[in-house]
Design a protein around this motif. Structure first.
Motif, mmCIF file in Angstrom:
data_model
loop_
_atom_site.group_PDB
_atom_site.id
_atom_site.type_symbol
_atom_site.label_atom_id
_atom_site.label_comp_id
_atom_site.label_asym_id
_atom_site.label_seq_id
_atom_site.Cartn_x
_atom_site.Cartn_y
_atom_site.Cartn_z
ATOM 1 N N GLU A 161 1.466 5.686 14.844
ATOM 2 C CA GLU A 161 1.249 4.993 13.576
ATOM 3 C C GLU A 161 -0.217 4.618 13.449
ATOM 4 O OE1 GLU A 161 3.551 4.999 11.452
ATOM 5 O OE2 GLU A 161 5.385 5.177 12.632
ATOM 6 N N GLN A 162 -0.608 4.149 12.281
ATOM 7 C CA GLN A 162 -1.986 3.725 12.041
ATOM 8 C C GLN A 162 -2.076 2.221 12.300
ATOM 9 O OE1 GLN A 162 -3.380 4.595 8.119
ATOM 10 N NE2 GLN A 162 -5.426 3.828 8.519
ATOM 11 N N ALA A 165 4.186 5.329 8.020
ATOM 12 C CA ALA A 165 4.601 6.386 7.107
ATOM 13 C C ALA A 165 6.124 6.432 6.981
ATOM 14 C CB ALA A 165 4.081 7.737 7.594
ATOM 15 N N ALA A 185 -4.970 1.421 -0.302
ATOM 16 C CA ALA A 185 -5.212 2.630 0.498
ATOM 17 C C ALA A 185 -3.931 3.072 1.198
ATOM 18 C CB ALA A 185 -6.319 2.375 1.523
ATOM 19 N N ALA A 186 -3.175 2.130 1.713
ATOM 20 C CA ALA A 186 -1.906 2.464 2.363
ATOM 21 C C ALA A 186 -0.938 3.079 1.357
ATOM 22 C CB ALA A 186 -1.294 1.222 3.003
ATOM 23 N N LYS A 187 -0.847 2.495 0.177
ATOM 24 C CA LYS A 187 0.055 3.012 -0.856
ATOM 25 C C LYS A 187 -0.340 4.419 -1.294
ATOM 26 C CE LYS A 187 1.737 -1.328 -2.690
ATOM 27 N NZ LYS A 187 1.854 -2.206 -3.845
ATOM 28 N N ARG A 188 -1.657 4.662 -1.410
ATOM 29 C CA ARG A 188 -2.131 5.995 -1.817
ATOM 30 C C ARG A 188 -1.730 7.072 -0.813
ATOM 31 N NH1 ARG A 188 -6.978 3.524 -3.139
ATOM 32 N NH2 ARG A 188 -7.898 4.279 -1.244
ATOM 33 N N THR A 189 -1.659 6.720 0.444
ATOM 34 C CA THR A 189 -1.311 7.699 1.488
ATOM 35 C C THR A 189 0.183 7.691 1.801
ATOM 36 O OG1 THR A 189 -1.831 6.115 3.254
ATOM 37 C CG2 THR A 189 -3.605 7.591 2.529
ATOM 38 N N GLY A 190 0.951 6.958 0.992
ATOM 39 C CA GLY A 190 2.396 6.929 1.190
ATOM 40 C C GLY A 190 2.840 6.078 2.362
ATOM 41 N N ARG A 191 2.000 5.161 2.769
ATOM 42 C CA ARG A 191 2.328 4.281 3.897
ATOM 43 C C ARG A 191 2.634 2.871 3.410
ATOM 44 N NH1 ARG A 191 0.802 6.108 9.070
ATOM 45 N NH2 ARG A 191 -0.108 8.161 9.002
ATOM 46 N N GLU A 235 -7.046 -2.503 1.283
ATOM 47 C CA GLU A 235 -6.240 -1.973 2.384
ATOM 48 C C GLU A 235 -4.820 -1.676 1.917
ATOM 49 O OE1 GLU A 235 -7.797 -3.849 6.526
ATOM 50 O OE2 GLU A 235 -7.021 -5.278 5.064
#
Length: 111
Positions: free
Chosen positions: A54-55, A83, A17-23, A14
């Motif tokens: 937000e997610q 984000a 995944a957040a880091k990959r999407t810039g979050r 998790e």
């Protein structure tokens, strides 16, 4: 924020995944004013606003819990992939009706 306030741990997947999407993963804990008479409804409204922008990955307690013990809740903690900047999120939530305290803690993986 004390770790006991959150019962679900964040997985490395998790966080990645957040880091990959810039979050950034954050715990957001909101406490309402003591004189607020409709706490469950206010928390549900905050939850809807957060989910729209937000997610939201999880929340504690679950605001749709059918057990009916939610009328007396004092605070809710959300796990959110953000984000933007944590301070902007904090300020936005602080401006919502009946909000007393907002705590934001960035999730970091323990080694």
């Amino acid at each position: 924020m004390e770790k006991e306030s959150w019962s679900r741990s964040v997985t490395p997947e998790e966080l990645e995944a957040a880091k990959r999407t810039g979050r950034t993963l954050l715990y957001l804990r909101v406490t309402l004013l003591p004189e607020c008479t409709q706490k469950l409804e206010r928390f549900q409204l905050i939850d809807m606003k957060l989910s729209a922008y937000e997610q939201v990955l999880d929340r504690m307690p679950n605001l749709s819990d059918p057990a009916g013990h939610l009328e007396s809740i004092e605070s809710v903690t959300w796990l959110i992939a953000v984000a933007g900047e944590a301070q902007h999120l904090r300020r936005w939530v602080e401006l919502m009706l009946d909000v007393d305290q907002v705590e934001v803690t960035e999730v970091a993986m323990e080694r």
